[in-house]
Design an enzyme around this catalytic site. Sequence first.
Site, PDB file in Angstrom:
ATOM      1  N   ARG A 119     -13.226  19.044  -7.591  1.00 50.83           N
ATOM      2  CA  ARG A 119     -12.334  18.808  -6.524  1.00 50.83           C
ATOM      3  C   ARG A 119     -12.745  17.562  -5.466  1.00 50.83           C
ATOM      4  O   ARG A 119     -12.374  17.405  -4.271  1.00 50.83           O
ATOM      5  CB  ARG A 119     -12.598  20.402  -5.084  1.00 50.83           C
ATOM      6  N   LYS A 141      -2.851   6.749  -4.775  1.00 52.41           N
ATOM      7  CA  LYS A 141      -2.098   8.133  -5.560  1.00 52.41           C
ATOM      8  C   LYS A 141      -3.084   7.359  -7.271  1.00 52.41           C
ATOM      9  O   LYS A 141      -3.085   6.234  -7.666  1.00 52.41           O
ATOM     10  CB  LYS A 141      -0.800   7.025  -5.920  1.00 52.41           C
ATOM     11  N   GLU A 183       5.284  -8.855  -8.524  1.00 47.97           N
ATOM     12  CA  GLU A 183       5.393  -7.437  -7.597  1.00 47.97           C
ATOM     13  C   GLU A 183       5.106  -8.726  -6.651  1.00 47.97           C
ATOM     14  O   GLU A 183       5.424  -8.144  -5.340  1.00 47.97           O
ATOM     15  CB  GLU A 183       4.181  -6.572  -7.706  1.00 47.97           C
ATOM     16  N   LYS A 225       0.730  -3.850   1.480  1.00 49.42           N
ATOM     17  CA  LYS A 225       0.599  -2.389   0.902  1.00 49.42           C
ATOM     18  C   LYS A 225      -0.538  -1.873   1.647  1.00 49.42           C
ATOM     19  O   LYS A 225      -0.198  -0.301   2.010  1.00 49.42           O
ATOM     20  CB  LYS A 225      -0.007  -2.668  -0.572  1.00 49.42           C
ATOM     21  N   GLU A 235       5.016   9.565   0.551  1.00 47.62           N
ATOM     22  CA  GLU A 235       5.368   8.850   0.040  1.00 47.62           C
ATOM     23  C   GLU A 235       6.460   9.239   1.107  1.00 47.62           C
ATOM     24  O   GLU A 235       7.773  10.511   1.113  1.00 47.62           O
ATOM     25  CB  GLU A 235       6.014   9.578  -1.324  1.00 47.62           C
ATOM     26  N   ARG A 239       7.357   3.785   3.697  1.00 46.50           N
ATOM     27  CA  ARG A 239       6.312   3.477   2.047  1.00 46.50           C
ATOM     28  C   ARG A 239       7.494   2.955   1.075  1.00 46.50           C
ATOM     29  O   ARG A 239       7.705   2.457  -0.070  1.00 46.50           O
ATOM     30  CB  ARG A 239       5.806   4.935   1.495  1.00 46.50           C
ATOM     31  N   ASN A 243       9.162   0.608  -2.777  1.00 45.61           N
ATOM     32  CA  ASN A 243      10.431   0.444  -3.977  1.00 45.61           C
ATOM     33  C   ASN A 243      11.553  -0.945  -4.098  1.00 45.61           C
ATOM     34  O   ASN A 243      12.468  -0.304  -5.276  1.00 45.61           O
ATOM     35  CB  ASN A 243      10.858   2.302  -4.161  1.00 45.61           C
ATOM     36  N   HIS A 246      13.540  -0.999  -7.676  1.00 38.64           N
ATOM     37  CA  HIS A 246      12.213   0.196  -8.665  1.00 38.64           C
ATOM     38  C   HIS A 246      13.404   0.689  -8.903  1.00 38.64           C
ATOM     39  O   HIS A 246      12.969   2.006  -9.941  1.00 38.64           O
ATOM     40  CB  HIS A 246      10.793   0.550  -8.118  1.00 38.64           C
ATOM     41  N   HIS A 250      12.943   0.798 -13.096  1.00 40.10           N
ATOM     42  CA  HIS A 250      13.192   2.359 -13.505  1.00 40.10           C
ATOM     43  C   HIS A 250      13.282   2.752 -14.651  1.00 40.10           C
ATOM     44  O   HIS A 250      13.028   3.147 -15.530  1.00 40.10           O
ATOM     45  CB  HIS A 250      12.091   3.358 -12.268  1.00 40.10           C
ATOM     46  N   HIS A 263       6.476  -2.924 -16.817  1.00 44.06           N
ATOM     47  CA  HIS A 263       6.363  -2.711 -15.489  1.00 44.06           C
ATOM     48  C   HIS A 263       7.720  -4.093 -14.934  1.00 44.06           C
ATOM     49  O   HIS A 263       8.241  -4.103 -14.130  1.00 44.06           O
ATOM     50  CB  HIS A 263       5.882  -1.892 -14.475  1.00 44.06           C
TER      51      HIS A 263
HETATM   52  N1  LIG Z   1      -1.536   4.490  -8.387  1.00 44.14           N
HETATM   53  C1  LIG Z   1      -0.164   3.395  -8.256  1.00 44.14           C
HETATM   54  O1  LIG Z   1      -0.499   3.564  -7.164  1.00 44.14           O
HETATM   55  C2  LIG Z   1       0.439   2.792  -8.633  1.00 44.14           C
HETATM   56  C3  LIG Z   1       0.955   2.086  -8.289  1.00 44.14           C
HETATM   57  C4  LIG Z   1       2.016   0.738  -9.927  1.00 44.14           C
HETATM   58  C5  LIG Z   1       1.325   1.388 -10.620  1.00 44.14           C
HETATM   59  N2  LIG Z   1       0.454   2.389 -11.591  1.00 44.14           N
HETATM   60  C6  LIG Z   1       0.349   2.284 -12.539  1.00 44.14           C
HETATM   61  O2  LIG Z   1      -0.344   1.333 -13.861  1.00 44.14           O
HETATM   62  C7  LIG Z   1      -0.481   1.137 -14.598  1.00 44.14           C
HETATM   63  C8  LIG Z   1       0.254  -0.432 -14.916  1.00 44.14           C
HETATM   64  O3  LIG Z   1      -0.925  -0.982 -14.847  1.00 44.14           O
HETATM   65  P1  LIG Z   1      -1.668  -2.587 -15.422  1.00 44.14           P
HETATM   66  O4  LIG Z   1       0.067  -3.098 -15.304  1.00 44.14           O
HETATM   67  O5  LIG Z   1      -2.461  -2.871 -15.109  1.00 44.14           O
HETATM   68  O6  LIG Z   1      -1.457  -2.007 -17.066  1.00 44.14           O
HETATM   69  P2  LIG Z   1      -2.122  -1.586 -18.000  1.00 44.14           P
HETATM   70  O7  LIG Z   1      -3.991  -1.088 -17.363  1.00 44.14           O
HETATM   71  O8  LIG Z   1      -1.941  -0.973 -19.229  1.00 44.14           O
HETATM   72  O9  LIG Z   1      -3.423  -3.111 -18.570  1.00 44.14           O
HETATM   73  C9  LIG Z   1      -2.715  -4.014 -19.125  1.00 44.14           C
HETATM   74  C10 LIG Z   1      -3.222  -4.745 -20.210  1.00 44.14           C
HETATM   75  O10 LIG Z   1      -4.408  -5.501 -20.112  1.00 44.14           O
HETATM   76  C11 LIG Z   1      -5.768  -5.138 -20.387  1.00 44.14           C
HETATM   77  N3  LIG Z   1      -6.341  -5.867 -19.637  1.00 44.14           N
HETATM   78  C12 LIG Z   1      -6.942  -5.385 -18.091  1.00 44.14           C
HETATM   79  N4  LIG Z   1      -7.163  -6.038 -17.860  1.00 44.14           N
HETATM   80  C13 LIG Z   1      -7.377  -7.236 -18.435  1.00 44.14           C
HETATM   81  C14 LIG Z   1      -8.532  -8.708 -18.015  1.00 44.14           C
HETATM   82  N5  LIG Z   1      -8.953  -8.806 -17.202  1.00 44.14           N
HETATM   83  N6  LIG Z   1      -8.365  -9.142 -19.079  1.00 44.14           N
HETATM   84  C15 LIG Z   1      -7.418  -9.010 -20.358  1.00 44.14           C
HETATM   85  N7  LIG Z   1      -6.888  -7.996 -21.025  1.00 44.14           N
HETATM   86  C16 LIG Z   1      -7.094  -6.835 -19.561  1.00 44.14           C
HETATM   87  C17 LIG Z   1      -5.713  -3.901 -20.501  1.00 44.14           C
HETATM   88  O11 LIG Z   1      -6.481  -4.106 -21.778  1.00 44.14           O
HETATM   89  C18 LIG Z   1      -4.028  -3.617 -20.488  1.00 44.14           C
HETATM   90  O12 LIG Z   1      -3.851  -4.175 -22.352  1.00 44.14           O
HETATM   91  C19 LIG Z   1       0.885   2.274 -15.221  1.00 44.14           C
HETATM   92  O13 LIG Z   1       0.695   3.528 -15.885  1.00 44.14           O
HETATM   93  C20 LIG Z   1       1.375   2.197 -13.622  1.00 44.14           C
HETATM   94  O14 LIG Z   1       2.501   4.018 -13.715  1.00 44.14           O
HETATM   95  C21 LIG Z   1      -0.125   2.607 -10.561  1.00 44.14           C
HETATM   96 ZN   LIG Z   2       6.344  -1.455  -9.272  1.00 44.24          ZN
END
Ligand SMILES: NC(=O)c1ccc[n+]([C@@H]2O[C@H](COP(=O)([O-])OP(=O)(O)OC[C@H]3O[C@@H](n4cnc5c(N)ncnc54)[C@H](O)[C@@H]3O)[C@@H](O)[C@H]2O)c1
Ligand SMILES: [Zn+2]
Length: 361
Positions: A119, A141, A183, A225, A235, A239, A243, A246, A250, A263
């Site tokens: 938990r 999140k 972003e 943020k 949300e 907040r 978006n 987005h 999306h 993304h």
């Molecule tokens: N929790 C939230 O509030 C929130 C907000 C926005 C997005 N997200 C989520 O985040 C995810 C996308 O994150 P992302 O864009 O970081 O993608 P990711 O985590 O897939 O990373 C992108 C690529 O970069 C590589 N990588 C990471 N760090 C690196 C580095 N320093 N050097 C070289 N390669 C590196 C990873 O291995 C991967 O292949 C999605 O699943 C999305 O839903 C969550």
């Molecule tokens: Zn986004």
Amino acid sequence: MTPIRIDVATGESRYSVLIGPGVSRTLRTLLEEAGVGSGRLVVSNARVWRLHGQRLRGIGSRPKPTLIGDGERAKTLATVAGLYRACVRERLDRSSAIVALGGGVVGDVAGFAAATYLRGLTLVQVPTTLLAQVDSSIGGKVGVNLPAGKNLVGSFHAPRLVVCDPDVLDTLTRREFQAGLYEVLKYGIIASRPLFERVAATLPAIVHRETTALTPLIADCCRIKVTVVSADERESGLRRTLNFGHTVGHALEAITGYRRLRHGEAIGYGMLAAIHLSVARGLVSRADAAFMSETIHRLGPLPSVTDLSMRHVLDAVTRDKKVLNGRLHFVLARGIGDTQITTDIRPTELTAALRAIGLKR
Ligand SMILES: NC(=O)c1ccc[n+]([C@@H]2O[C@H](COP(=O)([O-])OP(=O)(O)OC[C@H]3O[C@@H](n4cnc5c(N)ncnc54)[C@H](O)[C@@H]3O)[C@@H](O)[C@H]2O)c1
Ligand SMILES: [Zn+2]
């Protein structure tokens, strides 16, 4: 250099975001200062660990990290189950912590395991993509995808500490880095004209990943943020301005099966469409709209969307969870740094905006 520190206080959670070149190398001390216990599961993926794992040497209870698969495909309940097994194996208890080193995928998955195992364990985020540093590591999140859709299972679980080291961004591919910059521009458009203007004015230094340019940029995005999220932790209202871009973004990601566009790239298109809608509604001056659109284009070419069908995008937009009571909620720009939520966008208006971003049929 002393890192920039942003203190977050939302609801019951209190944590700090530390931003600065080299800060990830001081993590051991930072964890001690933050009172994080010595039972620690370090989670990463093979690529990130190979590139940056040495920064976290000696942090975990064991020398070896727990590695998950790379990319969105790894963001599943099966991966979380693997992390639970590691938690059991390492005999983590309520005083233990999960340290996530990686992009948004590692952060979301490790964060969800931390939110749910016993938990709730302490979570420490060491984001390694620009997107994760300015967005996913902050706000609490966490979650995973289901075969039926993205982010369908999740929770709110604030981290204890977030450590953003711009040095680690050096190894990102040009495309991943650029995706994060959309972003960054979004934060400027929703909340800060000075930030937007600074990105436009220092784009070459940013693209060269000069830490003197990146550090204040990441800090400004985090502050925005944090401010938005603390004002409104669940949300709704404010907040939703996060978006911006987005709704269409999306939809473009979904109809291309999450394969064609990163993304951030989808958000680049989504912002262009939202700017077009804002101009069409007379909300924003043509000069501001042109400045925003040009700056988005200056980040670099976006993968083509000219072959996509309008109808598919419209269908996907109406299926998106941001449709409330059958009305299309759109965040529109009133200026650079100022938005408003509009609830009555008509399909014809949206079609015109989609045509403006290159869709033809
Ligand atoms: N929790 C939230 O509030 C929130 C907000 C926005 C997005 N997200 C989520 O985040 C995810 C996308 O994150 P992302 O864009 O970081 O993608 P990711 O985590 O897939 O990373 C992108 C690529 O970069 C590589 N990588 C990471 N760090 C690196 C580095 N320093 N050097 C070289 N390669 C590196 C990873 O291995 C991967 O292949 C999605 O699943 C999305 O839903 C969550
Ligand atoms: Zn986004």
